[in-house]
Write a protein that holds these residues in place. Structure first.
Motif, PDB file in Angstrom:
ATOM      1  N   ALA A 222       0.848  -1.185   0.000  1.00  0.00           N
ATOM      2  CA  ALA A 222       0.000   0.000   0.000  1.00  0.00           C
ATOM      3  C   ALA A 222       0.882   1.233   0.000  1.00  0.00           C
ATOM      4  CB  ALA A 222      -0.925   0.004   1.219  1.00  0.00           C
ATOM      5  N   ALA A 223       0.360   2.308  -0.572  1.00  0.00           N
ATOM      6  CA  ALA A 223       1.099   3.573  -0.613  1.00  0.00           C
ATOM      7  C   ALA A 223       0.101   4.725  -0.571  1.00  0.00           C
ATOM      8  CB  ALA A 223       1.962   3.667  -1.864  1.00  0.00           C
ATOM      9  N   LYS A 224       0.332   5.680   0.319  1.00  0.00           N
ATOM     10  CA  LYS A 224      -0.545   6.839   0.456  1.00  0.00           C
ATOM     11  C   LYS A 224       0.284   8.112   0.514  1.00  0.00           C
ATOM     12  CE  LYS A 224      -4.292   4.467   2.904  1.00  0.00           C
ATOM     13  NZ  LYS A 224      -5.145   4.473   4.121  1.00  0.00           N
ATOM     14  N   LEU A 225      -0.227   9.138  -0.134  1.00  0.00           N
ATOM     15  CA  LEU A 225       0.384  10.460  -0.092  1.00  0.00           C
ATOM     16  C   LEU A 225      -0.550  11.388   0.661  1.00  0.00           C
ATOM     17  CD1 LEU A 225       2.556  12.518  -0.983  1.00  0.00           C
ATOM     18  CD2 LEU A 225       1.192  12.868  -3.069  1.00  0.00           C
ATOM     19  N   ASN A 226      -0.060  11.981   1.759  1.00  0.00           N
ATOM     20  CA  ASN A 226      -0.861  12.877   2.584  1.00  0.00           C
ATOM     21  C   ASN A 226      -0.288  14.294   2.510  1.00  0.00           C
ATOM     22  OD1 ASN A 226      -2.349  10.614   3.518  1.00  0.00           O
ATOM     23  ND2 ASN A 226      -0.796  10.228   5.081  1.00  0.00           N
ATOM     24  N   VAL A 227      -1.170  15.277   2.389  1.00  0.00           N
ATOM     25  CA  VAL A 227      -0.769  16.678   2.348  1.00  0.00           C
ATOM     26  C   VAL A 227      -1.615  17.443   3.357  1.00  0.00           C
ATOM     27  CG1 VAL A 227      -0.533  18.746   0.942  1.00  0.00           C
ATOM     28  CG2 VAL A 227      -0.163  16.500  -0.099  1.00  0.00           C
ATOM     29  N   ASN A 228      -0.959  18.184   4.271  1.00  0.00           N
ATOM     30  CA  ASN A 228      -1.644  18.982   5.281  1.00  0.00           C
ATOM     31  C   ASN A 228      -1.267  20.451   5.108  1.00  0.00           C
ATOM     32  OD1 ASN A 228      -2.349  16.467   6.276  1.00  0.00           O
ATOM     33  ND2 ASN A 228      -0.888  16.522   7.972  1.00  0.00           N
ATOM     34  N   PHE A 229      -2.257  21.321   5.235  1.00  0.00           N
ATOM     35  CA  PHE A 229      -2.009  22.757   5.128  1.00  0.00           C
ATOM     36  C   PHE A 229      -2.724  23.456   6.279  1.00  0.00           C
ATOM     37  CE2 PHE A 229      -2.677  26.995   2.934  1.00  0.00           C
ATOM     38  CZ  PHE A 229      -1.338  27.362   3.010  1.00  0.00           C
ATOM     39  N   VAL A 230      -1.951  24.166   7.111  1.00  0.00           N
ATOM     40  CA  VAL A 230      -2.483  24.792   8.323  1.00  0.00           C
ATOM     41  C   VAL A 230      -2.249  26.294   8.274  1.00  0.00           C
ATOM     42  CG1 VAL A 230      -2.334  24.888  10.843  1.00  0.00           C
ATOM     43  CG2 VAL A 230      -2.044  22.699   9.661  1.00  0.00           C
ATOM     44  N   GLN A 231      -3.313  27.052   8.478  1.00  0.00           N
ATOM     45  CA  GLN A 231      -3.262  28.501   8.548  1.00  0.00           C
ATOM     46  C   GLN A 231      -4.039  28.961   9.784  1.00  0.00           C
ATOM     47  OE1 GLN A 231      -1.486  30.703   6.229  1.00  0.00           O
ATOM     48  NE2 GLN A 231      -0.600  28.658   6.014  1.00  0.00           N
ATOM     49  N   PRO A 232      -3.902  30.224  10.200  1.00  0.00           N
ATOM     50  CA  PRO A 232      -4.548  30.658  11.438  1.00  0.00           C
ATOM     51  C   PRO A 232      -6.058  30.440  11.494  1.00  0.00           C
ATOM     52  CG  PRO A 232      -2.930  32.285  10.738  1.00  0.00           C
ATOM     53  CD  PRO A 232      -3.026  31.271   9.647  1.00  0.00           C
ATOM     54  N   PHE A 233      -6.759  30.511  10.354  1.00  0.00           N
ATOM     55  CA  PHE A 233      -8.213  30.420  10.390  1.00  0.00           C
ATOM     56  C   PHE A 233      -8.780  29.192   9.692  1.00  0.00           C
ATOM     57  CE2 PHE A 233      -7.179  34.979  10.611  1.00  0.00           C
ATOM     58  CZ  PHE A 233      -7.725  35.259  11.869  1.00  0.00           C
ATOM     59  N   PHE A 234      -7.933  28.379   9.066  1.00  0.00           N
ATOM     60  CA  PHE A 234      -8.448  27.160   8.444  1.00  0.00           C
ATOM     61  C   PHE A 234      -7.347  26.115   8.332  1.00  0.00           C
ATOM     62  CE2 PHE A 234      -6.473  28.995   4.720  1.00  0.00           C
ATOM     63  CZ  PHE A 234      -6.110  27.898   3.950  1.00  0.00           C
ATOM     64  N   THR A 235      -7.785  24.871   8.212  1.00  0.00           N
ATOM     65  CA  THR A 235      -6.867  23.763   7.961  1.00  0.00           C
ATOM     66  C   THR A 235      -7.442  22.915   6.828  1.00  0.00           C
ATOM     67  OG1 THR A 235      -7.946  22.308   9.587  1.00  0.00           O
ATOM     68  CG2 THR A 235      -6.106  23.662  10.367  1.00  0.00           C
ATOM     69  N   ALA A 236      -6.562  22.287   6.072  1.00  0.00           N
ATOM     70  CA  ALA A 236      -7.001  21.444   4.969  1.00  0.00           C
ATOM     71  C   ALA A 236      -6.081  20.239   4.861  1.00  0.00           C
ATOM     72  CB  ALA A 236      -6.995  22.229   3.651  1.00  0.00           C
TER      73      ALA A 236
END
Length: 281
Positions: free
Chosen positions: A109-123
């Motif tokens: 199995a292989a997964k690519l995860n991307v996280n983006f954090v800012q003061p008012f939102f996260t994705a």
């Protein structure tokens, strides 16, 4: 302060209901050490069923603070090789990681995860590269104690929406409330409160729109007798009662014991007892 990720909107009550209950394993041992050069080693072993097999995993974690690169390599006694490569702060708030799992001759199995954090939102975005391929993404926004978010799953090959969920939370210092709906089939309502520095309480109710009469309810509480110990109790409407006690024997050594039983029918053979011992240095 950045809002929590979608799965952490109800983190307080989820941790209270699920963490530090030791009856799920007959015995568990966790050893964690850090070398002088910063390399971290973790050894975990547990037996989930009496006289059953022992599941063990050894993990090594190496970090390079200058580049933000972290490599974690794990190997279990089931011959499962788990590798995670993390790259933090590509741009401010952006973190990416590649997670792979390999059992030679059996599965991969292989997964690519991307996280983006800012003061008012996260994705977040998670791509399953081998299964599907598929994508799961979520987004949360926060304003003055109110957190709202949504999650979707998408089958790239089939071109269809595989799942979706929405959540809403409110936090006011010592208490928080949560509401989530999953695939329009599962509704969860939660409550969490820090009654005092030594006492926490929380509850969660889960129902389906088609069966409102069947609501599953759990209640849990945590008490801190002193800075080195804690007592937890959990009661479900099914009659299952779980109790747990954790004690720091000395710095770096922690013992946990727990039990669960059916309070509605004590004669049923569903009672469980477990223990855990953790070492860190």
């Amino acid at each position: 302060m950045a809002p929590p990720f979608f799965s952490d909107i109800n983190k307080g009550v989820n941790d209270l209901l699920n963490r530090d209950f030791y009856h799920t394993s007959v015995a568990a041992v966790d050893v964690s050490t850090v070398a002088k050069n910063g390399v971290k080693f973790d050894l975990k072993a547990k037996q989930t069923v009496k006289d059953g097999p022992l599941a063990a995993n050894i993990e090594t974690k190496v970090s390079d603070k200058a580049t933000g690169l972290t490599l974690t390599q794990g190997w279990s006694n089931s011959n499962n090789l788990n590798t995670k490569i993390e790259l933090a702060d590509v741009t401010p708030g952006l973190k990416s990681e590649l997670v792979t799992s390999l059992v030679p001759g059996v599965s991969k199995a292989a997964k690519l995860n991307v996280n983006f954090v800012q003061p008012f939102f996260t994705a977040r975005g998670a791509f399953d590269l081998l299964k599907g391929p598929s994508f799961v993404g979520d987004l949360t926004l926060a304003h003055e104690g109110i957190v709202g978010g949504a999650e979707i799953g998408y089958d790239i090959t089939g071109g269809s929406l595989s799942r979706y969920a929405v959540g809403l939370g409110y936090s006011a210092g010592d208490y928080s409330l949560g509401l989530s709906i999953n695939n329009a089939q599962l509704t969860t309502v939660s409550f969490f409160q820090k009654v005092s520095p030594i006492l926490q309480v929380g509850a969660k109710a889960i129902s389906t729109p088609k069966q409102l009469a069947n609501v599953n309810i759990e209640f849990a509480t945590l008490y801190l007798p002193d800075p080195t110990s804690q007592v937890k109790a959990k009661v479900a409407d099914s009659g299952i009662v779980a109790l747990a006690y954790k004690q720091q024997l000395r710095p770096g050594v922690t013992l946990g014991v727990g039990a669960s039983f059916n309070a509605l029918n004590l004669s049923e053979p569903v009672h469980k007892i477990g223990s855990s011992l953790s070492f860190s240095a």
